[in-house]
Design an enzyme around this catalytic site. Structure first.
Site, short mmCIF file in Angstrom:
data_model
loop_
_atom_site.label_atom_id
_atom_site.label_comp_id
_atom_site.label_asym_id
_atom_site.label_seq_id
_atom_site.Cartn_x
_atom_site.Cartn_y
_atom_site.Cartn_z
CE LYS C 116 -3.54 -2.64 -0.10
NZ LYS C 116 -4.01 -2.99 -1.46
CD GLU C 200 -3.54 8.16 6.47
OE1 GLU C 200 -2.70 7.41 5.97
OE2 GLU C 200 -4.71 7.80 6.73
CG HIS C 235 -14.36 0.17 9.16
ND1 HIS C 235 -14.17 1.47 8.79
CD2 HIS C 235 -14.22 0.12 10.50
CE1 HIS C 235 -13.91 2.19 9.87
NE2 HIS C 235 -13.94 1.41 10.92
NE ARG C 291 -9.63 -8.04 -4.43
CZ ARG C 291 -10.77 -7.47 -4.07
NH1 ARG C 291 -11.85 -7.65 -4.78
NH2 ARG C 291 -10.83 -6.70 -2.99
#
Lengths: 143, 441, 441, 143
Positions: C116, C200, C235, C291
């Site tokens: 990532k 972040e 989530h 994918r």
């Protein structure tokens, strides 16, 4: 029996309507089975529509007859709002006497008793919609 | 917008209409016979009313009970579906007379189109030719011979008084005419107490194609493409597809023009179809179906238009949301009708699914399918970018179709869809009769 | 064209891929664990091979057994589906090393995108901004305060070494920072033996939108529209829709440009998705899914394009049959994921159907759903001319959905789809968390 | 009975209304059945996947153990084409001795006996694909 033969057999069996096959050949034994439908199986998840094709009038537990609505419409116990009801609980009525009306397509359809009987219970609400087969009266037939 | 609609039908088409209602936010009221107490349309409706015993003439054909149910359940409209009372003008009249909206054309329009002779005459007057024919004097063989020669062989003799094949004879050569004339007249007399015959051009293995439209009484007519219903077995439609694999652009335009003219002239409301037989590049008007059709879903699958929803809007709001030709995209849609061949109880049922496949059915595991009504138990409809892709997808779908406990024509459908004749697309309404009959031998 | 493909997955996605194979005329080989002996994908495949016991790590994650099965069953290609080994570059490498075609991007591409941090850096280098952040020195609170001020509150502290919420703290005000810094570092140290933190920008209730593409290694990339996956609960994506109800044309263009740039640069093969979070009109790159995705069917329903079929063609024939933007018609598609909430045996199952509704599922009556694998048991997908029509149709479909014997989130989905919040379209990824949690109280 | 004969028989039986047929011919025995499972059996339409979570090794009716394939691959009874088989029917083998190899991903995986035992029957064909769980050997454990 080699692999190709076995595979061919499998394929054939799969397409066939057989439910089981056993093949023994010298040192080989092949058993194949399929899960079939059982005759006389347990009932399905949903009750089947089996009760419906009877021509007999429904009966209560006590053995009384139930008179049901022969058409869709509004059930009235009397000929008019201010008229007395055709029948009351406990009343005896004769074959051919009107026991209620069902209004359908703006026509008042008089429902007549099909036998001499005593009104045990009135099962439908005055001025309510009755469907085909809605129970209207529980009655005891006079012998 | 109406609030509540009564669905005067059963089976997959009742389920279809209930779904259309719910998609529009309309309450759906079902009716059912005692034999359909556990039917899927009863379960899916917001309310269900029993209207009679199993026999259709006392329940689904009992207009009085249906209208009473609609009135008492506070419905605003009645949708007749397909079959039963859908083309009964008297029922339509009673519905409107009871203050309910009728999802279909006006009773007079149904009445006119229901008289096949009048309908044919009207079409002819509008320049839409039907199958050429002539009334004949059985007693005057010479005159009959002349008429037959004018039509050209083969011709067919039909009893003027009735149908069902009685008094019907195909005449392939003049030599046979005189003999068959006597035979047919006798048969007609025996069956209908009337020996009057009618002579018609016999169409050999024609293509059967219909044009789907939706219209408003002001004369607006929108074309929604054609459906080819040529694959038949014993005169029963089995497979429907769009576009037709055997249609010239000229044929298509002729039929579409006919549809625009005829439905516009009629002041028609809602969905309608005009049917043609096609032989040697000539289109012959056959009849108008003044209602929703079983195979409407083929058009839905290709166009993405909810035909039943649009029909309800057209008939209750006098409004069309489709613009016409722009609505028919490239591509191909195909339908197979799965019919029960005997009564049975569904033991296991896993219908096909996934991309490009739709199954309209009222089956579920445990349902007992009785023999009172129509044999249609499921429609498998697929879409593809072209005919080959559609056929491949249909083969896939049929091979997935798992149904235990109820005998159906599934294997027959697989045979048709896998056949080279179907793949080539060059066949007529009787082609599969002969192929499948021969295969059986 | 390849002749035979092994589907290295289970459940509805395996069924989906088998159907795509059959639509293309390709033989489909299934693999299954002992717990899936009676699974629908096993029944629908042309051949099925047992690859291990129930536990996924010994069966569906057992790359060796899967590749052996593919080789021994004479397969030409392997489709990994969704989850399990779909983004395992080592498995992809082994598949190609075994002479099989891999239905997905090259192993190196999977590898790059799987990291990532690398993926984010690559995106940034291509001018696609991710969520702003900074590595920080926990020991130097003043410097951290400065970084936080630069990002703007709220910010989030994350453990550099791991995930799962450990060492994660939202900081809403500068006053809280010093304290939470200590707490988070301690937690991170306890969980990962490493107290290094990462700072972040915290995106408050963002929108989650992804762009679907299909590509060839030569750099051709075709856009297939967006999917909005903002409706989440804990989530987990629950509802997906296209087009997004809360996207400016500018956002859309920015994300599409990013997709074209990134996938073109990667020399990507087949289906891929690029995911963004959107707050206050700013799109932040999140990750690439290298994918097929569960929610691909939403795009299929709107566009009428068989994504899985196209993916197989792209990866085995190096060919695209779609042209891009022209493929996205007006309209709207919506999907609800039906998840089992406990194991159970399906007693009765009547899925919804009819016009505009598709249900992808591996359920059938009698199937025992065990707790080994994913909870997803069905996807209900609808199409409409606009969002309101789509929502109405979904409400209808969910109300038809009948499933006995297996507890699911069906009622939760009904609550979401019927909510005014969903109808208005103005919500973020945590909106339904708070609404649904509050409702429970 | 050769293959053609067997398929002729199958086809004939499939079309027939017989429910069961048994054919024994020199070293061959064929049994075919159609239709129902016995009443009282009453499995659901689909057998549920309940048998699967057992860790115990499968047993034959005679109480013998069955050694099954622990992986997908090609089953070989010998280390090479010209080598003798690791075990033969009737042979006794010791715990830890190789009884076969399964080739997977170009690796020869030696399968060792987990107990001292006698090989009663070899259930898989040499050089054939075995799936996870495919029965390989029927063995009797030495006490």
């Amino acid at each position: 029996m080699d692999k190709t033969e076995l595979y061919e057999l499998l394929e054939w069996f799969d397409k066939s309507t057989l439910s089981e096959i056993v093949v023994e050949k010298s040192d080989t034994k092949v058993v194949m089975k399929k899960g079939g439908v059982l005759p006389g199986d347990a009932p399905p998840h949903l009750p089947p529509a089996e009760t419906l094709i009877s021509d007999e009038a429904p009966k209560t537990k006590e053995g009384n007859e139930v008179i049901t609505a022969p058409m869709v419409g509004t059930f009235y116990r009397a000929a008019a709002a201010d008229a007395p009801p055709f029948v009351e609980t406990g009343m005896k009525t004769k074959k051919g006497e009107t026991i209620c009306v069902i209004e359908a397509m703006k026509v008042m359809n008089e429902l007549e008793a099909e036998f001499d009987c005593e009104i045990i219970k009135i099962l439908a609400q005055n001025a309510s919609l009755v469907e085909y087969g809605t129970p209207l009266f529980e009655v005891r037939i006079d012998d | 917008m109406i609030k509540s609609l009564l669905v005067a039908n059963r089976g997959e088409i009742a389920v279809r209409i209930i779904r259309a209602c719910h998609d529009l936010g309309i309450r759906a009221v079902a009716v059912y016979s005692e034999a359909d107490r556990h039917a899927l349309h009863v379960r899916l409706a917001d309310r269900a009313i029993c209207i009679g015993p199993a026999a259709a003439r006392e329940s689904y054909l009992n207009g009085g009970n249906i209208i009473s149910a609609a009135v008492h359940a506070d419905c605003d409209a009645v949708h007749p579906g397909v079959g039963f009372l859908a083309e009964n003008s008297e029922f339509a009249r009673l519905v409107t007379a009871s203050g309910l909206e009728w999802i279909g054309p006006a009773p007079e329009v149904i009445n006119l189109l229901g008289d096949k002779v009048k309908a044919k005459k009207m079409a002819r007057d509008l320049g839409i030719p039907g199958i050429p024919g002539a009334e004949i004097e059985t007693e005057d063989p010479a005159a009959v011979r002349e008429s037959a020669a004018r039509l050209g062989y083969p011709v067919i003799l039909k009893a003027a008084a009735g149908g069902g094949g009685k008094g019907m004879r195909i005449v392939r050569k003049e030599e046979e005419l005189e003999n068959l004339l006597v035979v047919a007249a006798n048969e007609a007399r025996a069956a209908f107490s009337d020996g009057v015959l009618y002579l018609e051009k016999y169409l050999e293995d024609p293509r059967h194609v219909e044009i789907q439209i939706i219209a408003l009484p002001d004369g607006s007519v929108r074309l929604l493409g054609e459906r080819d219903c040529t694959v038949q077995f014993n005169h029963q439609k089995l497979v429907e597809e769009t576009p037709s694999p055997g249609l010239t652009e000229e044929n298509r335009r002729a039929m579409e023009d006919a549809a625009l003219t005829l439905f516009g002239k009629l002041g028609y409301a809602g969905l309608g179809t005009i049917e043609f037989l096609i032989v040697n590049g000539n289109c012959y008007f056959m009849e108008v179906n003044a209602r929703l059709q079983v195979e409407h879903s083929v058009t839905e699958m290709l166009t993405g238009i909810d035909l039943v929803g649009q029909q309800i809007l057209a008939c209750t709001e006098n409004r069309l949301e489709v613009t016409g030709e722009a609505e028919i995209p490239n591509g191909y849609a195909l339908e197979c009708r799965i019919n029960a061949t005997a009564p049975g109880t569904v033991r296991q049922f896993i219908p096909p699914g996934g991309f490009g496949v739709r199954v309209d059915t009222h089956l579920y595991e445990g349902l007992e399918v009785l023999s009172y009504y129509d044999a249609l138990v499921a429609k498998v409809i697929v879409v593809g970018r072209d005919r080959m892709e559609g056929i491949r997808r249909m083969r896939r779908a049929l091979s997935e179709f798992l149904l235990d406990g109820l005998p159906t024509n599934l294997e027959l459908q697989k045979a048709i869809i896998s056949s080279t004749v179907f793949a080539h697309g060059d066949f007529g309404t009787t082609t599969f009769d002969s192929i499948l009959t021969e295969e059986k031998r």
